[in-house]
Design an enzyme around this catalytic site. Structure first.
Site, PDB file in Angstrom:
ATOM      1  N   ARG A   1       0.843  -1.211   0.000  1.00 57.62           N
ATOM      2  CA  ARG A   1       0.000   0.000   0.000  1.00 57.62           C
ATOM      3  C   ARG A   1       0.876   1.259   0.000  1.00 57.62           C
ATOM      4  NH1 ARG A   1      -4.188  -0.852   4.695  1.00 57.62           N
ATOM      5  NH2 ARG A   1      -4.976   1.142   3.971  1.00 57.62           N
TER       6      ARG A   1
ATOM      7  N   GLN B   1      -9.974   8.921   8.376  1.00 64.19           N
ATOM      8  CA  GLN B   1      -9.654   7.559   8.830  1.00 64.19           C
ATOM      9  C   GLN B   1      -8.609   6.955   7.904  1.00 64.19           C
ATOM     10  OE1 GLN B   1     -13.572   5.374   9.968  1.00 64.19           O
ATOM     11  NE2 GLN B   1     -14.163   7.035   8.600  1.00 64.19           N
TER      12      GLN B   1
ATOM     13  N   ILE C   1      -5.110   6.375   5.846  1.00 65.18           N
ATOM     14  CA  ILE C   1      -3.696   6.483   6.190  1.00 65.18           C
ATOM     15  C   ILE C   1      -2.884   7.016   5.001  1.00 65.18           C
ATOM     16  CG2 ILE C   1      -3.882   4.726   7.982  1.00 65.18           C
ATOM     17  CD1 ILE C   1      -2.600   2.708   6.079  1.00 65.18           C
TER      18      ILE C   1
ATOM     19  N   HIS D   1      -6.475   7.277  12.261  1.00 63.05           N
ATOM     20  CA  HIS D   1      -6.005   5.884  12.185  1.00 63.05           C
ATOM     21  C   HIS D   1      -4.539   5.790  11.750  1.00 63.05           C
ATOM     22  CE1 HIS D   1     -10.439   4.294  11.807  1.00 63.05           C
ATOM     23  NE2 HIS D   1     -10.109   4.654  13.032  1.00 63.05           N
TER      24      HIS D   1
ATOM     25  N   CYS E   1       8.586   2.942  16.097  1.00 63.73           N
ATOM     26  CA  CYS E   1       9.503   1.988  16.718  1.00 63.73           C
ATOM     27  C   CYS E   1       8.908   1.528  18.043  1.00 63.73           C
ATOM     28  CB  CYS E   1      10.879   2.627  16.941  1.00 63.73           C
ATOM     29  SG  CYS E   1      12.017   1.488  17.744  1.00 63.73           S
TER      30      CYS E   1
ATOM     31  N   CYS F   1      15.667   1.183  13.226  1.00 68.70           N
ATOM     32  CA  CYS F   1      15.021   2.453  13.573  1.00 68.70           C
ATOM     33  C   CYS F   1      16.054   3.575  13.448  1.00 68.70           C
ATOM     34  CB  CYS F   1      14.505   2.359  15.013  1.00 68.70           C
ATOM     35  SG  CYS F   1      14.042   3.946  15.727  1.00 68.70           S
TER      36      CYS F   1
ATOM     37  N   GLY G   1     -17.558   9.196   2.219  1.00 61.66           N
ATOM     38  CA  GLY G   1     -16.931   7.933   1.815  1.00 61.66           C
ATOM     39  C   GLY G   1     -16.549   6.996   2.939  1.00 61.66           C
ATOM     40  N   THR G   2     -17.440   6.853   3.915  1.00 59.12           N
ATOM     41  CA  THR G   2     -17.162   5.878   4.977  1.00 59.12           C
ATOM     42  C   THR G   2     -18.402   5.042   5.262  1.00 59.12           C
ATOM     43  OG1 THR G   2     -16.422   5.578   7.275  1.00 59.12           O
ATOM     44  CG2 THR G   2     -17.522   7.649   6.784  1.00 59.12           C
TER      45      THR G   2
ATOM     46  N   ASN H   1     -21.948   9.913   0.191  1.00 58.42           N
ATOM     47  CA  ASN H   1     -21.442   8.537   0.071  1.00 58.42           C
ATOM     48  C   ASN H   1     -22.036   7.851  -1.158  1.00 58.42           C
ATOM     49  OD1 ASN H   1     -19.620   6.908   1.709  1.00 58.42           O
ATOM     50  ND2 ASN H   1     -21.289   5.428   1.832  1.00 58.42           N
TER      51      ASN H   1
HETATM   52  C1  BJW Z   1     -17.511   5.865  -1.992  1.00 57.83           C
HETATM   53  C2  BJW Z   1     -16.837   5.724  -3.181  1.00 57.83           C
HETATM   54  C3  BJW Z   1     -16.767   6.817  -3.967  1.00 57.83           C
HETATM   55  C4  BJW Z   1     -16.819   3.743  -2.202  1.00 57.83           C
HETATM   56  N1  BJW Z   1     -17.313   7.968  -3.524  1.00 57.83           N
HETATM   57  N2  BJW Z   1     -18.092   6.929  -1.521  1.00 57.83           N
HETATM   58  C5  BJW Z   1     -18.550  -3.580  19.141  1.00 57.83           C
HETATM   59  C6  BJW Z   1     -19.363  -2.450  19.045  1.00 57.83           C
HETATM   60  C7  BJW Z   1     -18.799  -1.188  18.859  1.00 57.83           C
HETATM   61  C8  BJW Z   1     -17.429  -1.021  18.753  1.00 57.83           C
HETATM   62  C9  BJW Z   1     -16.633  -2.137  18.856  1.00 57.83           C
HETATM   63  C10 BJW Z   1     -17.199  -3.401  19.046  1.00 57.83           C
HETATM   64  N3  BJW Z   1     -16.171  -4.308  19.096  1.00 57.83           N
HETATM   65  C11 BJW Z   1     -15.017  -3.630  18.925  1.00 57.83           C
HETATM   66  C12 BJW Z   1     -15.278  -2.322  18.781  1.00 57.83           C
HETATM   67  C13 BJW Z   1     -14.298  -1.221  18.553  1.00 57.83           C
HETATM   68  C14 BJW Z   1     -13.676  -1.309  17.171  1.00 57.83           C
HETATM   69  C15 BJW Z   1     -14.773  -1.348  16.115  1.00 57.83           C
HETATM   70  O1  BJW Z   1     -15.295  -0.339  15.697  1.00 57.83           O
HETATM   71  N4  BJW Z   1     -15.120  -2.532  15.623  1.00 57.83           N
HETATM   72  C16 BJW Z   1     -16.219  -2.655  14.666  1.00 57.83           C
HETATM   73  C17 BJW Z   1     -15.739  -3.342  13.414  1.00 57.83           C
HETATM   74  C18 BJW Z   1     -17.356  -3.333  15.358  1.00 57.83           C
HETATM   75  N5  BJW Z   1     -12.880  -0.087  17.033  1.00 57.83           N
HETATM   76  C19 BJW Z   1     -11.636  -0.026  17.462  1.00 57.83           C
HETATM   77  O2  BJW Z   1     -11.068  -1.003  17.947  1.00 57.83           O
HETATM   78  C20 BJW Z   1     -10.965   1.319  17.394  1.00 57.83           C
HETATM   79  N6  BJW Z   1     -10.407   1.646  18.668  1.00 57.83           N
HETATM   80  C21 BJW Z   1     -11.184   1.877  19.733  1.00 57.83           C
HETATM   81  O3  BJW Z   1     -12.411   1.829  19.683  1.00 57.83           O
HETATM   82  O4  BJW Z   1     -10.458   2.191  20.862  1.00 57.83           O
HETATM   83  C22 BJW Z   1     -11.182   2.491  22.058  1.00 57.83           C
HETATM   84  C23 BJW Z   1     -11.171   3.974  22.305  1.00 57.83           C
HETATM   85  C24 BJW Z   1     -11.845   4.833  21.448  1.00 57.83           C
HETATM   86  C25 BJW Z   1     -11.837   6.201  21.695  1.00 57.83           C
HETATM   87  C26 BJW Z   1     -11.173   6.717  22.777  1.00 57.83           C
HETATM   88  C27 BJW Z   1     -10.487   5.855  23.638  1.00 57.83           C
HETATM   89  C28 BJW Z   1     -10.500   4.482  23.387  1.00 57.83           C
HETATM   90  C29 BJW Z   1      -9.824   1.303  16.385  1.00 57.83           C
HETATM   91  C30 BJW Z   1     -10.313   1.148  14.981  1.00 57.83           C
HETATM   92  C31 BJW Z   1      -9.134   1.008  14.027  1.00 57.83           C
HETATM   93  C32 BJW Z   1      -9.578   0.763  12.601  1.00 57.83           C
HETATM   94  N7  BJW Z   1      -8.427   0.464  11.810  1.00 57.83           N
HETATM   95  C33 BJW Z   1      -8.585   0.335  10.363  1.00 57.83           C
HETATM   96  C34 BJW Z   1      -7.193   0.019   9.754  1.00 57.83           C
HETATM   97  C35 BJW Z   1      -6.307   1.268   9.767  1.00 57.83           C
HETATM   98  C36 BJW Z   1      -5.039   1.038   9.042  1.00 57.83           C
HETATM   99  C37 BJW Z   1      -5.251   0.709   7.603  1.00 57.83           C
HETATM  100  O5  BJW Z   1      -5.720   1.553   6.810  1.00 57.83           O
HETATM  101  O6  BJW Z   1      -4.914  -0.426   7.232  1.00 57.83           O
HETATM  102  O7  BJW Z   1      -9.096   1.555   9.812  1.00 57.83           O
HETATM  103  S1  BJW Z   1      -9.816  -0.878   9.861  1.00 57.83           S
HETATM  104  C38 BJW Z   1     -10.407   0.039   8.491  1.00 57.83           C
HETATM  105  O8  BJW Z   1     -11.777   0.482   8.698  1.00 57.83           O
HETATM  106  C39 BJW Z   1      -9.558   1.318   8.460  1.00 57.83           C
HETATM  107  C40 BJW Z   1     -10.565   2.352   8.047  1.00 57.83           C
HETATM  108  O9  BJW Z   1     -10.099   3.633   8.395  1.00 57.83           O
HETATM  109  C41 BJW Z   1     -11.791   1.918   8.791  1.00 57.83           C
HETATM  110  C42 BJW Z   1     -13.078   2.448   8.239  1.00 57.83           C
HETATM  111  O10 BJW Z   1     -13.282   2.034   6.906  1.00 57.83           O
HETATM  112  P1  BJW Z   1     -13.957   3.044   5.876  1.00 57.83           P
HETATM  113  O11 BJW Z   1     -13.051   4.167   5.622  1.00 57.83           O
HETATM  114  O12 BJW Z   1     -15.320   3.362   6.320  1.00 57.83           O
HETATM  115  O13 BJW Z   1     -13.967   2.133   4.539  1.00 57.83           O
HETATM  116  P2  BJW Z   1     -15.059   1.065   4.047  1.00 57.83           P
HETATM  117  O14 BJW Z   1     -14.416   0.244   3.013  1.00 57.83           O
HETATM  118  O15 BJW Z   1     -15.673   0.361   5.191  1.00 57.83           O
HETATM  119  O16 BJW Z   1     -16.215   1.942   3.401  1.00 57.83           O
HETATM  120  C43 BJW Z   1     -16.007   2.702   2.226  1.00 57.83           C
HETATM  121  C44 BJW Z   1     -17.272   3.505   1.951  1.00 57.83           C
HETATM  122  O17 BJW Z   1     -16.999   4.362   0.858  1.00 57.83           O
HETATM  123  C45 BJW Z   1     -18.490   2.643   1.568  1.00 57.83           C
HETATM  124  O18 BJW Z   1     -19.620   3.081   2.314  1.00 57.83           O
HETATM  125  C46 BJW Z   1     -18.675   2.931   0.076  1.00 57.83           C
HETATM  126  O19 BJW Z   1     -20.053   2.984  -0.304  1.00 57.83           O
HETATM  127  C47 BJW Z   1     -18.074   4.306  -0.055  1.00 57.83           C
HETATM  128  N8  BJW Z   1     -17.493   4.571  -1.368  1.00 57.83           N
HETATM  129  N9  BJW Z   1     -16.424   4.383  -3.301  1.00 57.83           N
HETATM  130  C48 BJW Z   1     -17.965   7.996  -2.321  1.00 57.83           C
HETATM  131  N10 BJW Z   1     -16.133   6.808  -5.149  1.00 57.83           N
END
Ligand code: BJW
Length: 229
Positions: free
Chosen positions: A55, A87, A89, A105, A113, A132, A171-172, A197
């Site tokens: 990536r 969100q 990177i 994120h 490190c 590092c 877009g999320t 979206n």
């Molecule tokens: C278009 C388009 C076009 C397409 N035009 N639109 C149970 C209930 C609730 C929460 C939890 C639970 N169990 C666990 C949790 C917490 C967990 C969580 O949310 N899990 C769920 C899956 C249930 N979250 C965490 O663990 C987070 N940490 C946390 O909560 O810590 C506690 C805390 C919080 C606050 C304060 C203190 C403590 C951490 C989450 C980390 C997510 N990491 C990733 C990887 C990052 C690195 C990487 O990029 O590899 O982040 S996962 C991945 O998902 C990435 C993204 O940023 C994230 C969101 O994805 P995104 O951007 O929404 O993409 P898609 O593919 O899902 O959607 C794309 C959208 O675009 C679609 O809707 C399309 O329609 C649209 N689209 N083309 C416009 N052209």
């Protein structure tokens, strides 16, 4: 007017970067959200490094699109009254010219490190375990936030959400927390909320208004509307 824009993978899709949860979302047969975990990294660090190395390399081949550029134009007009919380990177917001961007994120072009806690600008590979730059030890990992880890900048985001007159999500999928809860937080304070979206998201019903279409059409049109009116 103070505006908070939340962006996700959909805003970079038309630049050529795949989203996480759309139809063609597999990477080498793996669900990318299963690779983006501390457990996957502990079990198979080579696999996880390869995922991020590829990536990082792909980032050098893509350019910001019209949606990133429209938000940069809004940044020129609103200055400190705009915060883009991404969100993503990738660095496409910055390369388009946005100055007020928070990467909740983490960032692909940064290495962290785990031995000395330093973060270093990084454009190459991490899979070959380079030393590092700060401490010389080979414990660099991608500087990104995986499931179960705490997102960056939560206090700043909460302050900006509290102060915002308008919350816009682009877009999320609204699946991943805490970002998925921002719309409810804003709505609970009576803040106007707008979703831009391609498809319906898990949180579409929580928005004051939801528009469907590609980000490269919807975002420039919304920015024109905001600046014109
Ligand atoms: C278009 C388009 C076009 C397409 N035009 N639109 C149970 C209930 C609730 C929460 C939890 C639970 N169990 C666990 C949790 C917490 C967990 C969580 O949310 N899990 C769920 C899956 C249930 N979250 C965490 O663990 C987070 N940490 C946390 O909560 O810590 C506690 C805390 C919080 C606050 C304060 C203190 C403590 C951490 C989450 C980390 C997510 N990491 C990733 C990887 C990052 C690195 C990487 O990029 O590899 O982040 S996962 C991945 O998902 C990435 C993204 O940023 C994230 C969101 O994805 P995104 O951007 O929404 O993409 P898609 O593919 O899902 O959607 C794309 C959208 O675009 C679609 O809707 C399309 O329609 C649209 N689209 N083309 C416009 N052209």
């Amino acid at each position: 007017m103070r505006v908070l824009v939340l962006t996700g993978a959909g805003i970079s899709a038309e630049s050529g970067l795949p989203t996480f949860r759309d139809a063609d979302g597999l990477w080498e047969g793996h669900d990318p959200t299963a690779v983006a975990t501390p457990e996957a990294y502990a079990a198979d660090p080579d696999l996880v490094h390869r995922f991020y190395d590829e990536r990082r390399a792909a980032l050098a081949r893509v350019e910001p699109n019209a949606a990133h550029r429209a938000l940069a134009r809004l940044d020129q007009h609103l200055g400190d009254d705009l915060l883009v919380v991404t969100q993503n990177i990738d660095d496409l917001h910055e390369r388009a010219g946005s100055r007020h961007v928070l990467h909740m994120h983490g960032r692909l072009r940064s290495a962290w490190c785990t031995a000395c806690d330093e973060r270093s600008h990084w454009t190459g590979s991490l899979g070959d375990r380079p030393p590092c730059p700060a401490c010389g030890r080979p414990y660099l990992r991608p500087d990104v936030v995986w499931f179960g880890e705490v997102p960056h900048g939560m206090e700043q985001i909460e302050r900006a959400l509290w102060a915002a007159d308008l919350f816009v999500s682009v877009g999320t999928s609204g699946v991943v927390y805490p970002a998925a809860a921002f719309v409810q937080y804003a709505a609970a304070q009576g803040t106007r909320t707008l979703e831009l979206n391609l498809d319906a998201s898990d949180t579409s019903d929580d928005f004051t208004e939801s528009r469907r279409g590609p980000a490269t059409s919807l975002v420039p049109a919304w920015v024109d509307e905001l600046l014109g009116g």
